[in-house]
Design a protein around this motif. Sequence first.
Motif, PDB file in Angstrom:
ATOM      1  N   UNK A 101       0.810  -1.212   0.000  1.00 54.69           N
ATOM      2  CA  UNK A 101       0.000   0.000   0.000  1.00 54.69           C
ATOM      3  C   UNK A 101       0.843   1.262   0.000  1.00 54.69           C
ATOM      4  N   UNK A 123      -1.478   3.032  -8.878  1.00 51.69           N
ATOM      5  CA  UNK A 123      -2.540   3.792  -9.542  1.00 51.69           C
ATOM      6  C   UNK A 123      -2.103   4.219 -10.950  1.00 51.69           C
ATOM      7  N   UNK A 156      -9.766   1.451  -2.907  1.00 52.48           N
ATOM      8  CA  UNK A 156     -10.369   2.782  -3.047  1.00 52.48           C
ATOM      9  C   UNK A 156      -9.745   3.544  -4.202  1.00 52.48           C
ATOM     10  N   UNK A 157      -8.492   3.238  -4.511  1.00 50.43           N
ATOM     11  CA  UNK A 157      -7.817   3.957  -5.585  1.00 50.43           C
ATOM     12  C   UNK A 157      -8.175   3.364  -6.944  1.00 50.43           C
ATOM     13  N   UNK A 172       1.104   2.838  -3.493  1.00 45.06           N
ATOM     14  CA  UNK A 172      -0.223   2.979  -4.090  1.00 45.06           C
ATOM     15  C   UNK A 172      -0.240   4.001  -5.228  1.00 45.06           C
ATOM     16  N   UNK A 211      -9.176  -4.820   3.055  1.00 46.36           N
ATOM     17  CA  UNK A 211      -8.271  -3.928   2.325  1.00 46.36           C
ATOM     18  C   UNK A 211      -9.032  -2.703   1.824  1.00 46.36           C
ATOM     19  N   UNK A 212      -8.493  -1.525   2.102  1.00 46.56           N
ATOM     20  CA  UNK A 212      -9.176  -0.294   1.698  1.00 46.56           C
ATOM     21  C   UNK A 212      -8.382   0.509   0.671  1.00 46.56           C
ATOM     22  N   UNK A 213      -7.090   0.713   0.925  1.00 47.08           N
ATOM     23  CA  UNK A 213      -6.324   1.705   0.169  1.00 47.08           C
ATOM     24  C   UNK A 213      -6.330   1.401  -1.323  1.00 47.08           C
ATOM     25  N   UNK A 219     -17.267   2.689   4.142  1.00 47.13           N
ATOM     26  CA  UNK A 219     -16.494   3.793   4.710  1.00 47.13           C
ATOM     27  C   UNK A 219     -17.006   5.126   4.177  1.00 47.13           C
ATOM     28  N   UNK A 220     -17.217   5.195   2.862  1.00 45.40           N
ATOM     29  CA  UNK A 220     -17.714   6.454   2.286  1.00 45.40           C
ATOM     30  C   UNK A 220     -19.113   6.763   2.823  1.00 45.40           C
ATOM     31  N   UNK A 229     -17.063  -3.652  -0.079  1.00 48.86           N
ATOM     32  CA  UNK A 229     -17.708  -3.228   1.169  1.00 48.86           C
ATOM     33  C   UNK A 229     -16.850  -2.231   1.934  1.00 48.86           C
ATOM     34  N   UNK A 230     -15.522  -2.492   2.004  1.00 48.96           N
ATOM     35  CA  UNK A 230     -14.664  -1.612   2.789  1.00 48.96           C
ATOM     36  C   UNK A 230     -14.730  -0.191   2.244  1.00 48.96           C
TER      37      UNK A 230
END
Lengths: 315, 540
Positions: A152, A159, A253-254, A155, A248-250, A269-270, A264-265
């Motif tokens: 991460x 990206x 999310x990107x 990232x 896992x979020x990062x 979160x949003x 779901x994460x």
Amino acid sequence: MSALTQTPGTDDMSTRAITSTPGARRVEKRPFNFGRWFKATGWRHIVGVIMVVFSCFPLLFVLSSSLNPKGTLTGSNALFSAIGLDSYARILNSPDIPYTDWFVNTLIVAGITALATVFLGGLAAYSFSRMRFSGRRFGLVSIVIIQMFPQLLAVVAIFLLMSSIGDWFPALGLNTHLGLIMVYLGGALGVNTYLMYGFFNTIPASIDEAAKIDGAGHARIFFTMILRLAAPILAVVALLSFIATINEFVVASVILIDPEKQTLAVGLTKLVSNPRYADWSAFSAGAVMAALPVMAVFLFLQKYIVGGLTAGSVK
Amino acid sequence: MTNNVSADVDEPTPEKPSKRQRQAGHIADAASVGIKVLLVKIIALGVLDALALTAIFILLAQREWLVIGVVVVATGLINWIYLGKRKLPAKYLTPGVIFLLIFQVFVLGYTAYIGFTNYGTGHNGTKEQAVSALMSSALERVEDSPTYAVTVLEQGDTLNLLVTEPNGEVMVGNAETPLHPVDNAQMDGGKAVGLDGYTALTFQEILAQSDAITALSVPASEDPNDGALRTPDGTSGYLYVSNLEYDEAAGTMTDTATGTVYTDNGSGAFTADDGQQLLPGWQVVVGADNFVRALTDESIRGPLVYVTIWTFVFAIVSVATTFFLGLFLAIVFNDMRMRGRKFYRVLMILPYAFPSFLSALVWAGMMNESFGFINQVLLGGAAVPWLTDPTLAKVSILIVNLWLGFPYMFLVCTGALQSIPEELQEAATVDGAKPWAVFRLIKLPLLLVSLAPLLIASFAFNFNNFNLIYMLTNGGPRDSSAPIPVGHTDILISMVYKVAFTGQTRDYGLASAFTILIFIVVAIISIISFRKTKALEDLN
């Protein structure tokens, strides 16, 4: 209090020593003495109760607010004051919240990642465990060293790489589940390989030898024997990878841009990024539905998980 | 043969198999390959090669020579490995290593490269893209422009303009390709209305896409100074010319309205003499600028230093608190006489089973200053700023992380405790040692030997525990004096994420420079801790 009831010579240690000897029955027949009981195990129950309250009250809070038909955070404070399934219906049917999409996306991404991780890691672990080749030690060590760099952290590069890949092959680039899974598989080796390598080493090599004499090739030995004998560690690695991917979020999310493509994460979160205005009950309902299957599997398998973790670390 | 497959890593191969043995091995291998395995292998390689070929054609169209080279070499290597008879270990290692190379090794190198560029908002593409973006952003309709008859054509997702000039010449072009003459257009009363390979939009379709159509500007020629054709209604077009004039030879942009000259001075944007920049600029290598900024610019170095300190404090305190609480509970519940141990155990590990990103969000709700459960119910309406006061927010994070982490430590400590033989304790007790001494001098050192790797792993995990920070406080409260979006509870990893992906300006270059600095710190810690672990093992 405990000092008064202490019989001379019977401190905590020696009582344990007595009870663990065959003559212990005589000790148990003594009449019940609260002080002695409290000193031996009673205080442990007090610690237990405190810890259970600490552990469980946030979970009860989510459960209670998920059952609360009202929406806000403030409305959720009176635990179990109102019970209804309205918020479950709300999050499942709301046109603005693609909850079922998130759920399915998460299952697909985490499921495929877990299976592929086990497969890729198992292949590598098999070659490290059963074959001798030049660069083997170097390979094992460098896998661990490369993995020290957490994915991460890179990232930004991930990206930019995925956005160029997306320019050439839109099916693999940004905003695709396949792309996200590929990024996750970058971490398929590493710790997983180590865990499986340790377990494969405990499977006697004489089994391979016997199969070879009977005419089995390496592929057949790997797929029909090793993988089956190593089923416990494969399950552990799959489960750990599954849970890690769900959390896992990062990277997710990107890479995932459209709301209905997210996991779901990212989505949940949003959804509560401002708890003050969010539909807190709907979020809680979503959280309960997301957590229950994971918790069930986890509690069912936790003995093996802990075994797998400690076995891998000691080696 | 058996010792050939020895299980120990360190043991060198005792003897190489003889030539005959190897031959026999190959024959056995070849004979044992089933028709199914062979078929799967051929199909898989065929699919892979077909995909690679498709990829090469797509990349050829984009003239990505370097990437084509990589695809060709990689595909060749994979075919060579799997078609050959030897290279057995490679056959098993290749699939995982490919992903490792692309998404760990390459990405690490790429991060280092980005750290030396000005990549970010306003510096996304090449110089040509920046020039055409600037020119088209400053377009203004020429007052005496003739009216061109225009038909909007669609090809795939791309919108094109089919233009009939007043002198009867027919041209076609789109946002990427300047207008060029065509001679096979379908005509209707002197106006071109269709072209082979394109679909003309109907009136309804023009209405539906009116935003995209009015935004479309088609360059009149290769020279951006010639202006572009735009259509406000989808049927007639006018010539628009940019206020900016680009001089390729001198590398300057001139604003024709004010007369200001902007020059390319190598910083990735056209800059006027007074330092004013025209954005978007383009991506250039700026050398160590980002690193210099991170380490010397007071307003960035300040946050970097306190974020680094907090990251260490957070990781160390988290490991220590979870470990000691876990160890304490493991000792408390390791008494065989106690009833209901299983019951307590299951309830206590529930926080570990609950997905951690959800726990952090739930705690964020409970700790909300004005509406949260803790203030409203437990503290009877107090307004304790759990997540908004710089110091208290740090304490809250540590409490929540204790809640999240102690069950794991409890589980592993219980396991490690039970693996210590009872005899050691009995022997020590017989020798007259007190329980505390037994624990401190015998059990704890033994525990630490087996748990040290897990503690180091836990430290590394918390060092990069992005989810907790981001979902509990989002790094807040925000430090308003810093030029980058950073808060008082941000750890290094969440700071990188914010610099790169939030706020008005995304600065990929600076974020990557931070990443490289963090990586150096992590690598040093790992090397030291590996050595320390070795030292601990030697004690045993």
